[in-house]
Design an enzyme around this catalytic site. Sequence first.
Site, PDB file in Angstrom:
ATOM      1  N   TYR A  35      -0.877  13.516  -7.349  1.00 46.73           N
ATOM      2  CA  TYR A  35       0.226  13.570  -6.613  1.00 46.73           C
ATOM      3  C   TYR A  35       0.654  14.611  -6.403  1.00 46.73           C
ATOM      4  CZ  TYR A  35      -0.058   8.533  -7.362  1.00 46.73           C
ATOM      5  OH  TYR A  35      -0.620   7.253  -7.232  1.00 46.73           O
ATOM      6  N   SER A  36       0.916  14.968  -5.017  1.00 45.04           N
ATOM      7  CA  SER A  36       1.653  16.486  -4.575  1.00 45.04           C
ATOM      8  C   SER A  36       3.057  16.508  -5.274  1.00 45.04           C
ATOM      9  CB  SER A  36       1.873  16.690  -3.159  1.00 45.04           C
ATOM     10  OG  SER A  36       0.634  16.278  -2.438  1.00 45.04           O
ATOM     11  N   CYS A  44       0.210  17.526   6.160  1.00 43.90           N
ATOM     12  CA  CYS A  44      -0.145  16.669   4.864  1.00 43.90           C
ATOM     13  C   CYS A  44       0.469  15.268   5.210  1.00 43.90           C
ATOM     14  CB  CYS A  44       0.887  17.282   3.749  1.00 43.90           C
ATOM     15  SG  CYS A  44       0.390  16.358   2.131  1.00 43.90           S
ATOM     16  N   GLU A 102      -4.002  18.739   3.683  1.00 40.38           N
ATOM     17  CA  GLU A 102      -4.090  17.817   2.607  1.00 40.38           C
ATOM     18  C   GLU A 102      -3.752  16.375   3.201  1.00 40.38           C
ATOM     19  OE1 GLU A 102      -4.139  19.266  -1.345  1.00 40.38           O
ATOM     20  OE2 GLU A 102      -2.081  18.242  -1.475  1.00 40.38           O
ATOM     21  N   TYR A 123      -4.698  12.134   2.940  1.00 42.07           N
ATOM     22  CA  TYR A 123      -5.359  11.168   1.771  1.00 42.07           C
ATOM     23  C   TYR A 123      -5.018   9.780   2.226  1.00 42.07           C
ATOM     24  CZ  TYR A 123      -0.627  11.886   0.405  1.00 42.07           C
ATOM     25  OH  TYR A 123       0.809  12.227   0.325  1.00 42.07           O
TER      26      TYR A 123
HETATM   27  P1  FAD Z   1      -5.465   1.965  -5.752  1.00 38.30           P
HETATM   28  O1  FAD Z   1      -5.354   0.961  -7.257  1.00 38.30           O
HETATM   29  O2  FAD Z   1      -6.020   3.289  -6.426  1.00 38.30           O
HETATM   30  O3  FAD Z   1      -5.742   1.284  -4.707  1.00 38.30           O
HETATM   31  C1  FAD Z   1      -5.476   0.042  -4.131  1.00 38.30           C
HETATM   32  C2  FAD Z   1      -5.980  -0.385  -2.909  1.00 38.30           C
HETATM   33  O4  FAD Z   1      -5.115   0.222  -2.085  1.00 38.30           O
HETATM   34  C3  FAD Z   1      -7.371   0.208  -2.432  1.00 38.30           C
HETATM   35  O5  FAD Z   1      -7.992  -0.853  -1.718  1.00 38.30           O
HETATM   36  C4  FAD Z   1      -7.119   1.552  -1.874  1.00 38.30           C
HETATM   37  O6  FAD Z   1      -8.476   1.600  -0.927  1.00 38.30           O
HETATM   38  C5  FAD Z   1      -5.954   1.352  -1.317  1.00 38.30           C
HETATM   39  N1  FAD Z   1      -5.210   2.435  -1.096  1.00 38.30           N
HETATM   40  C6  FAD Z   1      -5.197   3.838  -1.930  1.00 38.30           C
HETATM   41  N2  FAD Z   1      -4.373   4.417  -1.484  1.00 38.30           N
HETATM   42  C7  FAD Z   1      -3.573   4.062  -0.435  1.00 38.30           C
HETATM   43  C8  FAD Z   1      -2.517   4.825   0.432  1.00 38.30           C
HETATM   44  N3  FAD Z   1      -2.095   5.747   0.087  1.00 38.30           N
HETATM   45  N4  FAD Z   1      -2.214   3.890   1.341  1.00 38.30           N
HETATM   46  C9  FAD Z   1      -2.693   2.640   1.673  1.00 38.30           C
HETATM   47  N5  FAD Z   1      -3.840   2.006   0.829  1.00 38.30           N
HETATM   48  C10 FAD Z   1      -4.004   2.774  -0.226  1.00 38.30           C
HETATM   49  N6  FAD Z   1       0.397   9.579  -2.900  1.00 38.30           N
HETATM   50  C11 FAD Z   1       1.817   9.386  -2.826  1.00 38.30           C
HETATM   51  O7  FAD Z   1       2.308   8.161  -2.939  1.00 38.30           O
HETATM   52  N7  FAD Z   1       2.442  10.654  -2.938  1.00 38.30           N
HETATM   53  C12 FAD Z   1       1.583  11.719  -2.901  1.00 38.30           C
HETATM   54  O8  FAD Z   1       2.590  12.742  -3.201  1.00 38.30           O
HETATM   55  C13 FAD Z   1       0.381  11.747  -3.057  1.00 38.30           C
HETATM   56  N8  FAD Z   1      -0.427  13.005  -2.825  1.00 38.30           N
HETATM   57  C14 FAD Z   1      -1.665  13.074  -2.951  1.00 38.30           C
HETATM   58  C15 FAD Z   1      -2.266  14.225  -3.050  1.00 38.30           C
HETATM   59  C16 FAD Z   1      -3.699  14.144  -2.950  1.00 38.30           C
HETATM   60  C17 FAD Z   1      -4.439  15.750  -2.816  1.00 38.30           C
HETATM   61  C18 FAD Z   1      -4.450  13.007  -2.818  1.00 38.30           C
HETATM   62  C19 FAD Z   1      -6.113  13.066  -2.814  1.00 38.30           C
HETATM   63  C20 FAD Z   1      -3.921  11.804  -2.917  1.00 38.30           C
HETATM   64  C21 FAD Z   1      -2.385  11.915  -3.109  1.00 38.30           C
HETATM   65  N9  FAD Z   1      -1.831  10.444  -3.003  1.00 38.30           N
HETATM   66  C22 FAD Z   1      -0.529  10.487  -2.951  1.00 38.30           C
HETATM   67  C23 FAD Z   1      -2.335   9.238  -3.132  1.00 38.30           C
HETATM   68  C24 FAD Z   1      -2.640   8.920  -4.464  1.00 38.30           C
HETATM   69  O9  FAD Z   1      -3.377   9.727  -5.213  1.00 38.30           O
HETATM   70  C25 FAD Z   1      -3.055   7.469  -4.602  1.00 38.30           C
HETATM   71  O10 FAD Z   1      -4.288   7.301  -4.183  1.00 38.30           O
HETATM   72  C26 FAD Z   1      -2.279   6.314  -4.295  1.00 38.30           C
HETATM   73  O11 FAD Z   1      -1.185   6.253  -4.843  1.00 38.30           O
HETATM   74  C27 FAD Z   1      -2.841   4.944  -4.444  1.00 38.30           C
HETATM   75  O12 FAD Z   1      -3.180   4.758  -5.849  1.00 38.30           O
HETATM   76  P2  FAD Z   1      -2.876   3.411  -6.380  1.00 38.30           P
HETATM   77  O13 FAD Z   1      -3.603   3.513  -7.705  1.00 38.30           O
HETATM   78  O14 FAD Z   1      -1.600   3.104  -6.277  1.00 38.30           O
HETATM   79  O15 FAD Z   1      -3.881   2.628  -5.402  1.00 38.30           O
END
Ligand code: FAD
Length: 416
Positions: A206-207, A374, A414, A416
């Site tokens: 998370y950023s 981003c 950035e 995602y």
């Molecule tokens: P998971 O349990 O990992 O995934 C559940 C399902 O949802 C999977 O099918 C997956 O493919 C899908 N999915 C995953 N991510 C998303 C998404 N974003 N939208 C829709 N579907 C998704 N997230 C933030 O909310 N705020 C941030 O500031 C932020 N910063 C990030 C910075 C970087 C560099 C990166 C790589 C990612 C960032 N993310 C951010 C995304 C975060 O890391 C997670 O991927 C996101 O919160 C989903 O994780 P989860 O465990 O809830 O879902």
Amino acid sequence: MNAPLPVDVLRQHLIDPEICIRCNTCEETCPVDAITHDSNNYVVDPDICNGCMACVPPCPTGSIDNWRLMVRSEAYSVQEQLGWEELPKEKSLPTPAVESDVLAPAADAALPASAPGVAATFTPAGASVPPWSAAHPYVNLYTHKTPMTANVVGNYRVTGADTESDIHHIVLDFGELPFPVLEGQSIGILPPGLDAQGRPHHARQYSLASPRDGERAGYNNLSLTVKRVTEDHGGAAAHGVCSNYLCDLAKNDTVQVIGPFGHTFLMPNHPRANLIMICTGTGSAPMRAMTERYRRRIDTGENGKLMLFFGARTERELPYFGPLMKLPRDFIDINLALSREAGQPKRYVQDLIRDRAEQVCALLADRNTCIYVCGLKGMEVGVLDALRDVTMQSGQDWSILHDVLRREGRLHFETY
Ligand code: FAD
């Protein structure tokens, strides 16, 4: 007569599973699709990797930068690597190894640069170096093996209660423990519990949404902007493990944190640097951090210009809409692109970049300007096209400018 047989040696590229935060950046970056993953690990296929190094600079943790000299026939297979919990100890090579083979990539013969779909040299859209004046970032101070415990001191929704987009502002306090961060960096959260294979969940990134001196200046805390994931990228119902965990946290709960991560998506540190910030949804987190850094020194005369392009479906789905609109107009030039606001034409950030071509070009012409993008992965192409269009219209050659922006660490993505 009795000279030892030459040994074919490979410099095998490996990813350290103890440091990797499974952010997928390497897999997306690899121009030859040598990187793959399962629910446990990200790994490099020794039969495909050509050692081009394209994946190394974008990796936020440095976990990608591991190399082992191996007898080629004993190289670690993809299957072996997928089962690792840590990197195996270095093996000693039989002597003498074949000098000329030592640096040879695994698949240089199998994948000539001219092969269809294989880039001869990989050029990422953004810079792989920070702006020249960026402050020194600390990375990997806390790892999967040594996470730190933070205290939740705030958690509230920052999007309209009547909207589908449930985005939370979460404040974590680190107490007495050092956690030095810079705007643009991220942290990893270790959600509790086990995955479907019975292993601990991997960290999610998370950023930071707060500046280097804390969500509250002088406090050892930081904030995140987290969107609750209730459907996957295809729109099917899904329960995001970490985002739901975070959005449901209560004050005084504790969280396992690793990081910080990121050494390129950093803001310039010299006076009168201008920032063009382009974001959607939670991509606003690093923009909030950078804007707040500028706001806190508004009276110093050191600030350059701030120009923000911010996209969401509606105003009520824009995180931090209220506080953003209260910022003085001569402090930040705000451009809101709303794609589903009733009674208004659909607007995306790239439309507004084109609308504001003159101002964007004037900033781009200034070497003190850095650009940050981003948010959703899909926005990269649209933003690059818009930047190309506005610079070409002003008579500049985008390919030259794009190259300069990358080389000087002035264009950062950035997504995602
Ligand atoms: P998971 O349990 O990992 O995934 C559940 C399902 O949802 C999977 O099918 C997956 O493919 C899908 N999915 C995953 N991510 C998303 C998404 N974003 N939208 C829709 N579907 C998704 N997230 C933030 O909310 N705020 C941030 O500031 C932020 N910063 C990030 C910075 C970087 C560099 C990166 C790589 C990612 C960032 N993310 C951010 C995304 C975060 O890391 C997670 O991927 C996101 O919160 C989903 O994780 P989860 O465990 O809830 O879902």
